[in-house]
Design an enzyme around this catalytic site. Structure first.
Site, PDB file in Angstrom:
ATOM      1  N   ASN A  75       0.863  -1.191   0.000  1.00  0.00           N
ATOM      2  CA  ASN A  75       0.000   0.000   0.000  1.00  0.00           C
ATOM      3  C   ASN A  75       0.898   1.239   0.000  1.00  0.00           C
ATOM      4  O   ASN A  75       1.848   1.326   0.785  1.00  0.00           O
ATOM      5  CB  ASN A  75      -0.910  -0.020   1.221  1.00  0.00           C
ATOM      6  CG  ASN A  75      -2.012   1.030   1.127  1.00  0.00           C
ATOM      7  OD1 ASN A  75      -1.739   2.212   0.988  1.00  0.00           O
ATOM      8  ND2 ASN A  75      -3.248   0.589   1.190  1.00  0.00           N
ATOM      9  N   HIS A 112      -9.070  -2.191 -16.594  1.00  0.00           N
ATOM     10  CA  HIS A 112      -9.731  -1.240 -15.701  1.00  0.00           C
ATOM     11  C   HIS A 112     -11.185  -1.668 -15.460  1.00  0.00           C
ATOM     12  O   HIS A 112     -12.129  -1.134 -16.050  1.00  0.00           O
ATOM     13  CB  HIS A 112      -9.655   0.178 -16.264  1.00  0.00           C
ATOM     14  CG  HIS A 112      -9.992   1.213 -15.239  1.00  0.00           C
ATOM     15  ND1 HIS A 112      -9.089   1.638 -14.291  1.00  0.00           N
ATOM     16  CD2 HIS A 112     -11.154   1.867 -14.978  1.00  0.00           C
ATOM     17  CE1 HIS A 112      -9.679   2.529 -13.495  1.00  0.00           C
ATOM     18  NE2 HIS A 112     -10.936   2.679 -13.900  1.00  0.00           N
ATOM     19  N   ASN A 152     -13.066  -3.083  -0.180  1.00  0.00           N
ATOM     20  CA  ASN A 152     -14.004  -1.971  -0.217  1.00  0.00           C
ATOM     21  C   ASN A 152     -14.321  -1.749  -1.697  1.00  0.00           C
ATOM     22  O   ASN A 152     -13.422  -1.410  -2.449  1.00  0.00           O
ATOM     23  CB  ASN A 152     -13.380  -0.678   0.326  1.00  0.00           C
ATOM     24  CG  ASN A 152     -12.737  -0.864   1.706  1.00  0.00           C
ATOM     25  OD1 ASN A 152     -13.208  -1.651   2.517  1.00  0.00           O
ATOM     26  ND2 ASN A 152     -11.662  -0.137   1.965  1.00  0.00           N
ATOM     27  N   HIS A 165      -9.686  -3.949  -6.402  1.00  0.00           N
ATOM     28  CA  HIS A 165      -8.551  -4.395  -5.597  1.00  0.00           C
ATOM     29  C   HIS A 165      -9.054  -4.757  -4.203  1.00  0.00           C
ATOM     30  O   HIS A 165     -10.139  -4.340  -3.800  1.00  0.00           O
ATOM     31  CB  HIS A 165      -7.493  -3.288  -5.478  1.00  0.00           C
ATOM     32  CG  HIS A 165      -7.956  -2.058  -4.765  1.00  0.00           C
ATOM     33  ND1 HIS A 165      -8.787  -1.122  -5.349  1.00  0.00           N
ATOM     34  CD2 HIS A 165      -7.740  -1.609  -3.497  1.00  0.00           C
ATOM     35  CE1 HIS A 165      -9.040  -0.157  -4.475  1.00  0.00           C
ATOM     36  NE2 HIS A 165      -8.424  -0.427  -3.338  1.00  0.00           N
ATOM     37  N   HIS A 292     -14.239 -21.917  12.090  1.00  0.00           N
ATOM     38  CA  HIS A 292     -14.535 -22.335  10.717  1.00  0.00           C
ATOM     39  C   HIS A 292     -14.416 -21.086   9.855  1.00  0.00           C
ATOM     40  O   HIS A 292     -15.152 -20.121  10.065  1.00  0.00           O
ATOM     41  CB  HIS A 292     -15.968 -22.884  10.730  1.00  0.00           C
ATOM     42  CG  HIS A 292     -16.393 -23.677   9.549  1.00  0.00           C
ATOM     43  ND1 HIS A 292     -16.965 -24.925   9.661  1.00  0.00           N
ATOM     44  CD2 HIS A 292     -16.368 -23.403   8.216  1.00  0.00           C
ATOM     45  CE1 HIS A 292     -17.287 -25.385   8.453  1.00  0.00           C
ATOM     46  NE2 HIS A 292     -16.923 -24.462   7.557  1.00  0.00           N
ATOM     47  N   GLU A 308     -25.851   2.933  15.899  1.00  0.00           N
ATOM     48  CA  GLU A 308     -24.847   1.875  15.735  1.00  0.00           C
ATOM     49  C   GLU A 308     -23.536   2.292  16.397  1.00  0.00           C
ATOM     50  O   GLU A 308     -22.899   1.505  17.102  1.00  0.00           O
ATOM     51  CB  GLU A 308     -24.612   1.596  14.247  1.00  0.00           C
ATOM     52  CG  GLU A 308     -25.727   0.806  13.566  1.00  0.00           C
ATOM     53  CD  GLU A 308     -26.944   1.640  13.194  1.00  0.00           C
ATOM     54  OE1 GLU A 308     -26.889   2.895  13.306  1.00  0.00           O
ATOM     55  OE2 GLU A 308     -27.971   1.041  12.807  1.00  0.00           O
TER      56      GLU A 308
HETATM   57 ZN   LIG Z   1     -17.000 -26.196  11.333  1.00  0.00          ZN
HETATM   58 ZN   LIG Z   2      -7.257   0.889 -13.798  1.00  0.00          ZN
END
Ligand SMILES: [Zn+2]
Ligand SMILES: [Zn+2]
Ligand SMILES: [Zn+2]
Length: 332
Positions: A75, A112, A152, A165, A292, A308
């Site tokens: 990044n 793209h 995202n 990405h 799991h 929230e």
């Molecule tokens: Zn399991």
């Molecule tokens: Zn691109």
């Protein structure tokens, strides 16, 4: 550079990373990238990113050159960096440590493309292979305790570049969300001797009302108590705690199931912004009969707001049974 700060009341960890304020805002109303500016994630523009960490290539070509199918780079504005020596700063009241970790970007197409469901199953399988490769590589690093692979997609879901990405962050501790899943699963296992996720899979397949799809190796379903409208989880039917231990047979099946699920969400909800993440076992643990691995997809149709944020609880205006019905029927 960044640092982890621990809230002295709740113990909640925060990454303070002031340098990330310099990130470009490249989408929507905050768009300040001229349309003519080249996309750093498109093939041919490899010089616009830091040098690559890893790439899947169909033909033997040099690193940082085109002809890759999935490319992994650091990044450019990392929340955490790998090279810092670890140091702690504590005055017995306030506690911080420097931001040691890893922060990688997985570029999911050389073209793209702005929506993951636009990829074919073969390309999506390459993407799953890249997640598997990078999480496997970071899992063996003793500096890290937890890996979070997340996406995202869409400006409202927090994406700063529209070219598809995902990101992978390695943390030196197990974060609260993962710790709470692990402890709930552990408690259930001690009481019943069973993996709670395996029980959920059995129950959702039997009842069917919250099931979105039932493939040979994976199911997708809307969970019984979803935080977000149309929240959908994807989980392997055979018990497995660690995504990084998936086999070469599992990855195409995972790619197919993810493709099917995202196609339904995009069709039913008109390409909504969404986040997803993989929850896998913390890196220090080698096996678990009670945890799991799974992938959680959270469409972002409304913003988490005062209730929230103030309560840590959620109000969801769509029942998961109605959400699942819409997603099941979306491709009819
Ligand atoms: Zn399991
Ligand atoms: Zn691109
Ligand atoms: Zn989870």
């Amino acid at each position: 550079m960044s640092e982890f700060r621990k809230d002295p009341i709740t113990g909640r960890q925060v990454i303070v990373a002031p340098h990330r304020a310099q990130r470009p805002r490249e989408l929507g109303v905050t768009n300040n990238r001229s349309p003519a500016a080249p996309c750093p994630f498109c093939a041919g523009n490899e010089a616009l990113t830091p040098p690559e960490i890893w790439a899947m290539r169909k033909a033997p070509t040099q690193p940082n050159n085109p002809r890759w199918s999935v490319r992994v780079v650091p990044n450019k504005y990392p929340a955490l960096i790998q090279s810092n020596p670890w140091s702690r700063n504590s005055d017995s009241f306030y506690d911080s440590q420097n931001g040691v970790g890893a922060h990688e970007v997985i570029v999911e197409s050389p073209d793209h493309v702005t929506s993951l469901s636009a990829l074919g199953v073969e390309q999506l399988t390459d993407v799953m292979g890249a997640y598997h490769q990078r999480m496997g590589a970071l899992r063996s690093d003793p500096d890290f305790r937890y890996l979070l692979l997340y996406k995202n997609q869409g400006d409202r879901a927090g994406a700063t570049l529209e070219h598809i990405h995902s990101q992978l962050i390695a943390l030196p501790f197990v974060p609260a969300e993962a710790a709470s899943e692990l402890s709930g699963a552990d408690t259930h296992y001690k009481l019943t001797g069973r993996c709670i996720y395996c029980e959920i899979i059995e129950r959702e397949r039997r009842e069917g009302t919250r099931l979105v799809l039932d493939h040979e190796m994976f199911i997708a379903f809307c969970p019984y108590a979803p935080r977000f409208a149309y929240e959908t989880w994807l989980i392997p039917k055979i018990h497995a705690a660690i995504f990084e231990e998936s086999t070469q047979r599992d990855l195409p099946a995972f790619g197919r199931a993810l493709h099917d699920t995202l196609a339904r969400i995009d069709k039913a909800l008109d390409d909504p912004p969404f986040n997803y993440f993989i929850h896998s076992l913390p890196t220090a643990l080698t096996a678990s009969p009670h945890y799991h691995w799974h992938l959680e997809i959270l469409p972002q149709l409304s913003r988490a707001a005062g209730f929230e944020l103030g309560s840590g609880a959620y109000i969801n205006s769509v029942a998961p049974e109605d959400a699942a019905r819409l997603l099941r029927d979306a491709l009819l």
